[in-house]
Design a protein around this motif. Sequence first.
Motif, short mmCIF file in Angstrom:
data_model
loop_
_atom_site.label_atom_id
_atom_site.label_comp_id
_atom_site.label_asym_id
_atom_site.label_seq_id
_atom_site.Cartn_x
_atom_site.Cartn_y
_atom_site.Cartn_z
N THR A 1 0.93 -1.42 0.17
CA THR A 1 0.08 -0.02 0.04
C THR A 1 0.93 0.95 0.06
O THR A 1 0.46 2.38 -0.47
CB THR A 1 -1.22 -0.09 1.26
OG1 THR A 1 0.08 -0.38 2.51
CG2 THR A 1 -1.92 -1.04 1.06
N ARG A 2 1.95 1.30 0.65
CA ARG A 2 2.77 2.21 0.70
C ARG A 2 3.50 2.54 -0.56
O ARG A 2 3.77 3.68 -0.89
CB ARG A 2 3.90 1.93 1.75
CG ARG A 2 4.31 3.25 2.54
CD ARG A 2 5.01 3.02 3.92
NE ARG A 2 4.16 2.77 4.76
CZ ARG A 2 4.64 2.15 5.85
NH1 ARG A 2 5.99 1.90 6.06
NH2 ARG A 2 3.79 1.70 6.93
N MET A 3 3.74 1.44 -1.16
CA MET A 3 4.19 1.51 -2.60
C MET A 3 3.36 2.54 -3.70
O MET A 3 3.49 3.32 -4.35
CB MET A 3 4.52 0.32 -3.31
CG MET A 3 5.27 0.28 -4.45
SD MET A 3 4.40 -0.81 -5.60
CE MET A 3 3.86 0.24 -6.75
N MET A 4 1.86 1.93 -3.36
CA MET A 4 0.78 2.33 -4.39
C MET A 4 0.87 3.92 -3.79
O MET A 4 0.32 4.67 -4.68
CB MET A 4 -0.54 1.73 -4.01
CG MET A 4 -0.27 0.47 -4.55
SD MET A 4 -1.86 -0.58 -4.30
CE MET A 4 -2.88 -0.05 -5.53
N GLY A 5 0.93 4.21 -2.61
CA GLY A 5 0.77 5.86 -2.35
C GLY A 5 1.97 6.66 -2.70
O GLY A 5 1.82 7.93 -2.93
N SER A 6 3.24 6.20 -3.02
CA SER A 6 4.35 6.80 -3.38
C SER A 6 4.23 7.24 -4.77
O SER A 6 3.31 6.92 -5.44
CB SER A 6 5.69 6.08 -3.01
OG SER A 6 5.81 4.98 -4.13
N GLY A 7 5.04 8.23 -5.10
CA GLY A 7 5.21 8.90 -6.49
C GLY A 7 5.32 7.63 -7.56
O GLY A 7 4.41 7.74 -8.48
N SER A 8 6.15 6.77 -7.55
CA SER A 8 6.29 5.66 -8.44
C SER A 8 5.19 5.19 -8.67
O SER A 8 4.97 4.60 -9.77
CB SER A 8 7.53 5.14 -8.31
OG SER A 8 7.38 4.62 -7.05
N GLY A 9 4.51 4.54 -7.51
CA GLY A 9 3.37 3.66 -7.30
C GLY A 9 2.38 4.40 -8.12
O GLY A 9 1.52 3.78 -8.92
N GLU A 10 1.86 5.81 -7.84
CA GLU A 10 1.04 6.52 -8.35
C GLU A 10 1.32 6.41 -9.89
O GLU A 10 0.20 6.32 -10.69
CB GLU A 10 0.85 7.88 -7.95
CG GLU A 10 0.04 7.92 -6.65
CD GLU A 10 0.27 9.13 -5.97
OE1 GLU A 10 0.93 10.11 -6.17
OE2 GLU A 10 -0.36 9.12 -4.75
N VAL A 11 2.28 6.76 -10.59
CA VAL A 11 2.72 6.75 -11.71
C VAL A 11 2.41 5.35 -12.53
O VAL A 11 1.56 5.16 -13.47
CB VAL A 11 4.06 7.22 -12.24
CG1 VAL A 11 4.53 6.99 -13.65
CG2 VAL A 11 4.49 8.60 -11.67
#
Lengths: 489, 279
Positions: B242-252
């Motif tokens: 979930t943290r990955m999805m919230g981070s910039g690269s995850g959102e991209v």
Amino acid sequence: MGKQRKRFQANYPGLILGVLFWALVWTKPIQAQTIEVSPNGAITSINEAIAKAEPGDEITVQPGVYKGQVLIDKSVKLIGLNYPKIEGGNIGDAITIKADSVTVQGFEVRGSGRRLEHSDAGIKIYSKKNIIKDNHILDNLFGLYLNKASQNILEGNLIQGLPVQKKLEKSQADDNQYAGLHPAFEGDGGDGIHLFAASENMVINNTIKDTRDGIYFNYASDNQLIGNRISNVRYGIHYMYSDSNTFQENTLLNNVAGAALMFSKDITFTENIFAHSRGHRSYGLLFATCDDSLAEGNIFIDNTRGAFFDVSLRNEFRNNLVASNDVGIDLISSSTDNLFVGNNLIDNLQQVAMIAGQVGDGNAFAKDGQGNYWNDYRGFDLDRNGIGDIPYLSGDPFTYLMKKAPAVRLFLNSPAATALEFSERMFPIINVPKVKDSYPYVEPINLQLPNLAEFSVPASSNKVLGGYSMAMLLVAGLIFYRVRKQRGV
Amino acid sequence: MMSGANVMVIAEKELLESMRSRWLVTFTIIFGLLALLISFFGLSGMGVGGYQGFNRVTASLLNLVLYLLPLIALVIGSSTIAGEKEVGSLHVLLTQPVSKSEVIIGKFLGLALALTASILAGFGSAGVVIAWKTGTINIVDYLVFVILSIVLTLVFLSMSLLISVVTTRRSQAVALAIFVWFFTILVYDFLAIGIASLQQVTVVVPLLLTLLLLNPADMVRVLVILQLGGEETFGPTLAALTRMMGSGSGEVLLGVVLFLWLFGPLGLSVWIFSRKQDY
């Protein structure tokens, strides 16, 4: 006869006044004197004033900055006018109180030392029956430190710690995927108020922010804690080996844990608010090895876990509101013989969680024909006595799977999870351990609770939301209208 | 090669026809009513001083969105070209000076506009009820929820055009569409839950991410819950994910994948439609 009596009554207050006047005149020679301290007066140092004072004297301090530590070894009243600053010079304690019955009121106390092993504090108290009132205690390691000090009154102080911000985030900085049950964050600051082996103190209406723990009780029993407001700390209230404490009408916001009760017993807490403790290892209320305590009339709202029980026995949890938490009550089966009754459990993603997958011996959710209100209860009440006719059973195959494999949680609220829940209700063939409440209420119980006004969203956002919704309707209307017009042409 | 004017003409025609077909009107009414009922009765059961986080109302609205929107997008979209093939009107349309890609793009735009209007009407009326009853929903959350619902619908509309292109009869197209709906919404999640029950977390997390990216409905659901409830909602085990999805690269990454889901099937259907002669 009646008239005479009336006249006597009319004279009565006058008589008392007269007696009082003479009493005043007579006691004048031994009445306490007032010593004034000001930056450019006859006496410029508080220590000097204390040296000159007799027990019972009042020392008034004019506004200004007073550098150096203050030692109070006589029973004097130290009154600050308009918050004079006492700066400890970053060594040891800013103010040390060694005499009984001292009052310290209206100061700004700053700059204690930074040595945790000496527990450097803004105000350190070693004596009894002191009153610490309306002070601003800022940027100290510990705010107030009570060392074997009893029967003190700590009232209306503002305590703000070293600016270590965002403790919640810090508590998760070292997170790995196998996060433990308790917060790992220890902190480098001191506590707002620390009571070491101090009993029968009253802690009233203090505001504490940004310290390590809000109020830490270490071997401190029989204290009362009323109306304090504690935010952005690790544990708002932390009891360690501290029995028979009372704790009421406090507000605990944005902490790693609102209150942590550890190795203690007979703690009564009523009408407190535990809110916004959010984080992977956050709790509204954490019972760890805490026995025979009572929680009544509290509100647990928007926490990752509302109340968490670990190796805790014979506690009573009654008439509380547990709402909008991810997990309402987290009950580890090492906790036994706890009673949960008369609570409203509303809108928690998971009402009761049991990590080990079993309820734990002797934990009961109903007593004497009364249970709790669960908003996901789907039974009926044919005899109209307000109690559901079939038991409430918590959990379904999906929550069971979540316990077995936490990764399943990713499918929270998915249609498949709903289908699992539904199928289990239709065909209860899968044996899933459940919490059972034989006497669930069908309507929310009318509880005596603290005021929740500060949690309601200001009315202006009503209008904004209404505005956005109207805009959506307008866009939709425009599209439909355009088509209608075309059809007409 | 592609003329914007032609696309707009076809889009308007499609919009007009979808309104006439009563499908959309029925859907709009049902969706709007359900959204209204959920917000009305869901909120009236609250005794919590009006406080609201991620709760019953939003959860039920989310479920409604996940079930209903993909279904209606699939049914409406899949019957458009296949239906016209069946009755022969597509043949007539293609005798006009329009290219096949213009037809597909135009139909997509027209239906997208019609569905967006319906969704906005439904959420708009639900929003009015919420504002009137309590108003304690976070406005940003609500808007993100609406936008994600529209994205979800458009993704399934794009898929449905692909279905419509590869089938020849309306009934065939609708049957395939319902199968796709059943698979993506229900069966897929059951399989994924099975996979998630594997105990090795290190293996499970990248696997789950892949599974999420492969199903737009799951992606939208997880994004909505993250927005409304925060990452703690999914518990510490999934913190890495979930943290990955919230981070910039995850959102991209999520943005790119949703974009692919939105325009991939559409592009594919243009490509197939241009090569086929089955009408």
